[in-house]
Design a protein around this motif. Sequence first.
Motif, mmCIF file in Angstrom:
data_model
loop_
_atom_site.group_PDB
_atom_site.id
_atom_site.type_symbol
_atom_site.label_atom_id
_atom_site.label_comp_id
_atom_site.label_asym_id
_atom_site.label_seq_id
_atom_site.Cartn_x
_atom_site.Cartn_y
_atom_site.Cartn_z
ATOM 1 N N SER A 51 0.842 -1.199 0.000
ATOM 2 C CA SER A 51 0.000 0.000 0.000
ATOM 3 C C SER A 51 0.877 1.250 0.000
ATOM 4 C CB SER A 51 -0.904 -0.015 1.238
ATOM 5 O OG SER A 51 -0.090 -0.017 2.402
ATOM 6 N N ILE A 52 0.262 2.344 -0.396
ATOM 7 C CA ILE A 52 0.968 3.637 -0.394
ATOM 8 C C ILE A 52 1.409 3.955 1.022
ATOM 9 C CG2 ILE A 52 0.769 6.099 -0.903
ATOM 10 C CD1 ILE A 52 0.741 4.338 -3.338
ATOM 11 N N GLY A 53 2.631 4.395 1.158
ATOM 12 C CA GLY A 53 3.169 4.714 2.465
ATOM 13 C C GLY A 53 4.083 3.662 2.991
ATOM 14 N N ALA A 54 4.078 2.421 2.369
ATOM 15 C CA ALA A 54 5.028 1.396 2.779
ATOM 16 C C ALA A 54 6.388 1.724 2.166
ATOM 17 C CB ALA A 54 4.530 0.025 2.333
ATOM 18 N N LEU A 55 7.366 0.839 2.413
ATOM 19 C CA LEU A 55 8.717 1.079 1.903
ATOM 20 C C LEU A 55 8.678 1.154 0.386
ATOM 21 C CD1 LEU A 55 11.708 1.362 2.434
ATOM 22 C CD2 LEU A 55 11.895 -1.139 2.314
ATOM 23 N N ARG A 56 9.146 2.243 -0.210
ATOM 24 C CA ARG A 56 9.084 2.464 -1.656
ATOM 25 C C ARG A 56 10.453 2.212 -2.263
ATOM 26 N NH1 ARG A 56 5.751 7.950 -2.727
ATOM 27 N NH2 ARG A 56 5.320 6.843 -4.655
ATOM 28 N N ARG A 57 10.470 1.428 -3.364
ATOM 29 C CA ARG A 57 11.702 1.143 -4.062
ATOM 30 C C ARG A 57 11.800 1.995 -5.321
ATOM 31 N NH1 ARG A 57 9.158 -2.919 -0.853
ATOM 32 N NH2 ARG A 57 10.673 -4.527 -0.266
ATOM 33 N N ARG A 58 13.046 2.151 -5.757
ATOM 34 C CA ARG A 58 13.272 2.864 -7.025
ATOM 35 C C ARG A 58 13.602 1.808 -8.073
ATOM 36 N NH1 ARG A 58 13.940 8.087 -8.232
ATOM 37 N NH2 ARG A 58 15.027 8.650 -10.185
ATOM 38 N N ILE A 59 12.765 1.722 -9.093
ATOM 39 C CA ILE A 59 12.831 0.634 -10.060
ATOM 40 C C ILE A 59 13.002 1.190 -11.457
ATOM 41 C CG2 ILE A 59 11.571 -1.334 -11.033
ATOM 42 C CD1 ILE A 59 10.103 -1.534 -8.355
ATOM 43 N N LEU A 60 13.913 0.556 -12.230
ATOM 44 C CA LEU A 60 14.105 0.889 -13.645
ATOM 45 C C LEU A 60 13.419 -0.186 -14.478
ATOM 46 C CD1 LEU A 60 15.418 2.556 -15.932
ATOM 47 C CD2 LEU A 60 17.413 1.043 -15.749
ATOM 48 N N VAL A 61 12.577 0.271 -15.445
ATOM 49 C CA VAL A 61 11.862 -0.635 -16.333
ATOM 50 C C VAL A 61 12.389 -0.452 -17.741
ATOM 51 C CG1 VAL A 61 9.632 -1.338 -17.242
ATOM 52 C CG2 VAL A 61 9.812 -0.560 -14.885
ATOM 53 N N ALA A 62 12.893 -1.559 -18.361
ATOM 54 C CA ALA A 62 13.335 -1.537 -19.754
ATOM 55 C C ALA A 62 12.284 -2.258 -20.570
ATOM 56 C CB ALA A 62 14.692 -2.208 -19.902
ATOM 57 N N GLU A 63 11.455 -1.503 -21.351
ATOM 58 C CA GLU A 63 10.322 -2.064 -22.088
ATOM 59 C C GLU A 63 10.128 -1.226 -23.348
ATOM 60 O OE1 GLU A 63 7.640 -3.950 -23.678
ATOM 61 O OE2 GLU A 63 7.847 -4.739 -21.638
ATOM 62 N N ASP A 64 10.065 -1.900 -24.529
ATOM 63 C CA ASP A 64 9.955 -1.156 -25.782
ATOM 64 C C ASP A 64 8.515 -0.958 -26.211
ATOM 65 O OD1 ASP A 64 9.800 -3.951 -26.209
ATOM 66 O OD2 ASP A 64 10.054 -3.623 -28.358
ATOM 67 N N ASN A 65 7.568 -1.731 -25.693
ATOM 68 C CA ASN A 65 6.170 -1.612 -26.082
ATOM 69 C C ASN A 65 5.516 -0.487 -25.291
ATOM 70 O OD1 ASN A 65 3.134 -2.427 -25.617
ATOM 71 N ND2 ASN A 65 3.777 -3.474 -27.493
ATOM 72 N N GLY A 66 4.908 0.485 -26.026
ATOM 73 C CA GLY A 66 4.346 1.666 -25.370
ATOM 74 C C GLY A 66 3.215 1.335 -24.433
ATOM 75 N N ASP B 188 3.015 2.120 -9.713
ATOM 76 C CA ASP B 188 2.416 3.236 -8.967
ATOM 77 C C ASP B 188 1.427 2.709 -7.937
ATOM 78 O OD1 ASP B 188 3.925 5.026 -10.365
ATOM 79 O OD2 ASP B 188 2.335 5.607 -11.759
ATOM 80 N N ARG B 189 0.661 1.697 -8.352
ATOM 81 C CA ARG B 189 -0.330 1.138 -7.424
ATOM 82 C C ARG B 189 0.347 0.470 -6.238
ATOM 83 N NH1 ARG B 189 -5.352 -0.234 -6.489
ATOM 84 N NH2 ARG B 189 -5.894 -2.270 -5.608
ATOM 85 N N LEU B 190 1.516 -0.168 -6.493
ATOM 86 C CA LEU B 190 2.254 -0.801 -5.408
ATOM 87 C C LEU B 190 3.033 0.205 -4.580
ATOM 88 C CD1 LEU B 190 3.583 -3.972 -7.267
ATOM 89 C CD2 LEU B 190 1.734 -3.868 -5.608
ATOM 90 N N GLY B 191 3.077 1.477 -5.040
ATOM 91 C CA GLY B 191 3.717 2.518 -4.253
ATOM 92 C C GLY B 191 5.205 2.663 -4.488
ATOM 93 N N HIS B 192 5.704 2.299 -5.675
ATOM 94 C CA HIS B 192 7.132 2.372 -5.970
ATOM 95 C C HIS B 192 7.401 3.455 -7.021
ATOM 96 C CE1 HIS B 192 7.616 -1.206 -3.619
ATOM 97 N NE2 HIS B 192 6.842 -1.934 -4.441
ATOM 98 N N TYR B 193 8.631 4.021 -6.991
ATOM 99 C CA TYR B 193 9.084 4.940 -8.032
ATOM 100 C C TYR B 193 9.573 4.133 -9.217
ATOM 101 C CZ TYR B 193 9.246 8.227 -4.105
ATOM 102 O OH TYR B 193 8.938 8.980 -3.022
ATOM 103 N N CYS B 194 9.402 4.641 -10.441
ATOM 104 C CA CYS B 194 9.933 3.917 -11.593
ATOM 105 C C CYS B 194 10.347 4.891 -12.672
ATOM 106 C CB CYS B 194 8.921 2.907 -12.121
ATOM 107 S SG CYS B 194 7.572 3.590 -13.092
ATOM 108 N N ASP B 195 11.410 4.497 -13.392
ATOM 109 C CA ASP B 195 11.846 5.167 -14.621
ATOM 110 C C ASP B 195 11.744 4.144 -15.729
ATOM 111 O OD1 ASP B 195 12.431 7.534 -13.295
ATOM 112 O OD2 ASP B 195 14.464 6.844 -12.790
ATOM 113 N N ILE B 196 11.401 4.599 -16.930
ATOM 114 C CA ILE B 196 11.174 3.693 -18.050
ATOM 115 C C ILE B 196 12.098 4.082 -19.200
ATOM 116 C CG2 ILE B 196 9.506 2.863 -19.759
ATOM 117 C CD1 ILE B 196 7.315 3.318 -17.707
ATOM 118 N N VAL B 197 12.789 3.053 -19.774
ATOM 119 C CA VAL B 197 13.607 3.223 -20.974
ATOM 120 C C VAL B 197 13.113 2.252 -22.018
ATOM 121 C CG1 VAL B 197 15.631 4.054 -19.719
ATOM 122 C CG2 VAL B 197 15.322 1.610 -20.098
ATOM 123 N N ALA B 198 13.459 2.506 -23.299
ATOM 124 C CA ALA B 198 12.855 1.757 -24.401
ATOM 125 C C ALA B 198 13.767 0.690 -24.986
ATOM 126 C CB ALA B 198 12.413 2.723 -25.517
#
Length: 823
Positions: free
Chosen positions: A698-713, A724-734
Amino acid sequence: MPTILRRSRIAIAGVTVVFVAGMAAVAGTLIRNAEHDAMQAARQRSARLINSAESDINRGLLAVDVMLAGTRELLNPALQRNGQLDKALSAQLLRAAINRNLLISDLMLVDATGTVMVAGLGNRTKLASPLPPAFVNKVMGQAAPQMLVSQPTLNFATAENALFFARPVEWPGVGRLLVVAEVPVAQMAAVLDRDADSDGVQMTLEHDDGELLVMVPEQTALAGRRLSPPLNRANSTGLAQPMAARLDGQDALVAVRPTLYPQLLISASLPTRQALLPARQQRPVVLLVTGGFILLVLASAATALWFLQITHRARAGAEQSRQTLDKALAAMADGFLLCDANERVVAWNPRYEAIFPWLRGVLRRGTPYETLAYTAVQAIHPELPDNEQRRWVQARLDAHRRPEGHLEQQLPSGMVIHAIERRMPDGGVVSVFRDITSSEQTLAQAKADAEAANEAKSRFLAQMSHEIRTPLNAVLGTNGLLLASGLNDDQRRLCELMRQSGQALLAVINDILDLSKIEAGRMTLEIVSFNPLGTVNDVVQLLSVRAQAQGLGLHLEGHALPPLMGDPSRLRQILFNLIGNALKFTDRGDVRVRLSATPLTDGQMQLCIEVQDTGIGIAPDMLPTLFERFLQGDSRTARRYGGSGLGLAISHDLAVLMGGRIEAQSVLGQGSTFRVTLPLPLAREAPQVAPALPAPTSIGALRRRILVAEDNGVNQILIKAMLDRLGHYCDIVANGVEAVRQVQASQYDLVLMDIQMPEMDGEAATLAIRALPGAVRKVPIVAMTAHAMAEHRQASEAAGMNGHLSKPVDLAVLADMIRRMAP
């Protein structure tokens, strides 16, 4: 020929008469020898018995005599100054002496009139049985005191016969008195009985005048009787002699030995009929065997006469058969060679010589196979040195001595020979050589074509799986997000229908991949310890919601079983198919799942699971094709209930892979029963319980910083919404190039890496990250890909990835993966 037959008959008859007479003589000799041996054994047995009895009786008599002789000293403490005995103390001393000797029942001091002066068993003045006067006079009148034994006398107090052992003793102030020991006859008989070993043996203790004192077996009427003739002490050598038995007078072997006391002798009588019993028991066997041999000789004689009559005809037939066999071998298109058990040539055909022309100079009956091998290597490989040629010959000999399959070799002429060798029951070897030059080329091409087709099929399935799973990931993922949002009832119903359709499509894709792995022989089992009842109950619980929605009962019948070794995930797959089918084809009633097990050998259990429904049933003509692929009961079933027709086929193949089977029984319109039987080993340790998947963070729990490598939009949007629903930060590359650059620019707790991407794929990007300096090369990387086959998972691990997520991605599974990989 008639003359030969007549002479042969006379010879056979003469030999038969000689054999029959010889058999009868041998039988008579065997019977006589057996009786002689039995009598010798009986004599030895009688000698052993009498010697043992003599030893035991002498010990008993000597013990009583020693006690009688020591009575004077025994009673000294009770002698008073006036010369009288303290009777109480005397009785006590005598009683103690009685207790030390198991034979004696009473010990007394008696005067010449038979009056008891002192007794060990109480204050009495008379014996329970008076001593015979002649016996008293005989004991008292001895010049040299010694122990004498009376005849058996009935003890009125005990109603048993007893013997009196008496010895004179000089008493101060009184004169000569008697020391008397009363010994029950039964006690003395027990001493003799220790040495008698039944089988009719009779033992006696007698006076030298024939008076019978003790006997085994006990015969009260003979007690005290004088036997005639009395035993002769001069002949008491202990050797068994044929004479009348001492007690019943029947023919017996009687052995006699004296005791340490001249007037007493011991005898052992073994009835002659008992001694000869082993020989007489063998006599029917000897006669039966002799009769059998005689019948065998007569039958052999008859058979020999019959054989003589057909020999000429058989010889003619054998010659004709040999000629026919030679013609058949000459007509064979394959080369033929026959060697005997000693590896020597017996037969061959012209085609064999044509295939191996260099053997013509050495090929003959009796030629060692080793000579053929040396000649062959010199013709085929003349360029090899001697040691290599010897190794070649040894390898060929080893293959010839262990003919288990086939051998192919190419000759210098370019001919390819296929050889098949088989060993015969007598140890010989049959070899067949076929020219497969043209067929070998055709087979090689066909094999190459099949391998290419199989490889193309595998590539096609892998690619199609990826192309279908990629959009399906977006469909199911966005559907899950919609279901988690605020929807009205109509919208939720439509979303649930969409999710069911997507999951049905995913199940078909998984079935096709499983089918492909089974056909290619690449389906492997993960053998672990598991709880059978728990595994089955998990499936029943998951499908119970579906059963309730259909208004059906779903029941599990079974009890706890010991842990077993197997693949519980594949077992669940089988049960999902069987129970799911039962629910699908049942409109009313219930579905019952029964679990049982039967012990097998070698520490295994036969696990049996039955799934019984009350559904539409299966027509009898459809049962034989029930487990074939892409088939259902009939076209109406397929139209009404749907399905790909792969579930039962895959379940059947998985059961066979586990070493078991699936059987089906059905009555059309009444229901079906599917039975799965699997032989599984017992587990040596309890199964490990997998931790339950946690609820989404849930939001407010320990948040991780995650990189996502995905080419499909679309999948980029979906995975970001999930994180976002799991409450984590993410950056996306293609692509992979951007992923390598991004992990160097920022610090991440986890990387979710797609495999198939432009410019640089996920595996190459993982290898590049693992090669970076510093701590960044240790960042956890999880494959998030639509490639779901086992070889893709292995390739990901080989590239250095820490985990694998198959698309479509489940939110709960994603949450658990993040928790484990980025704690």
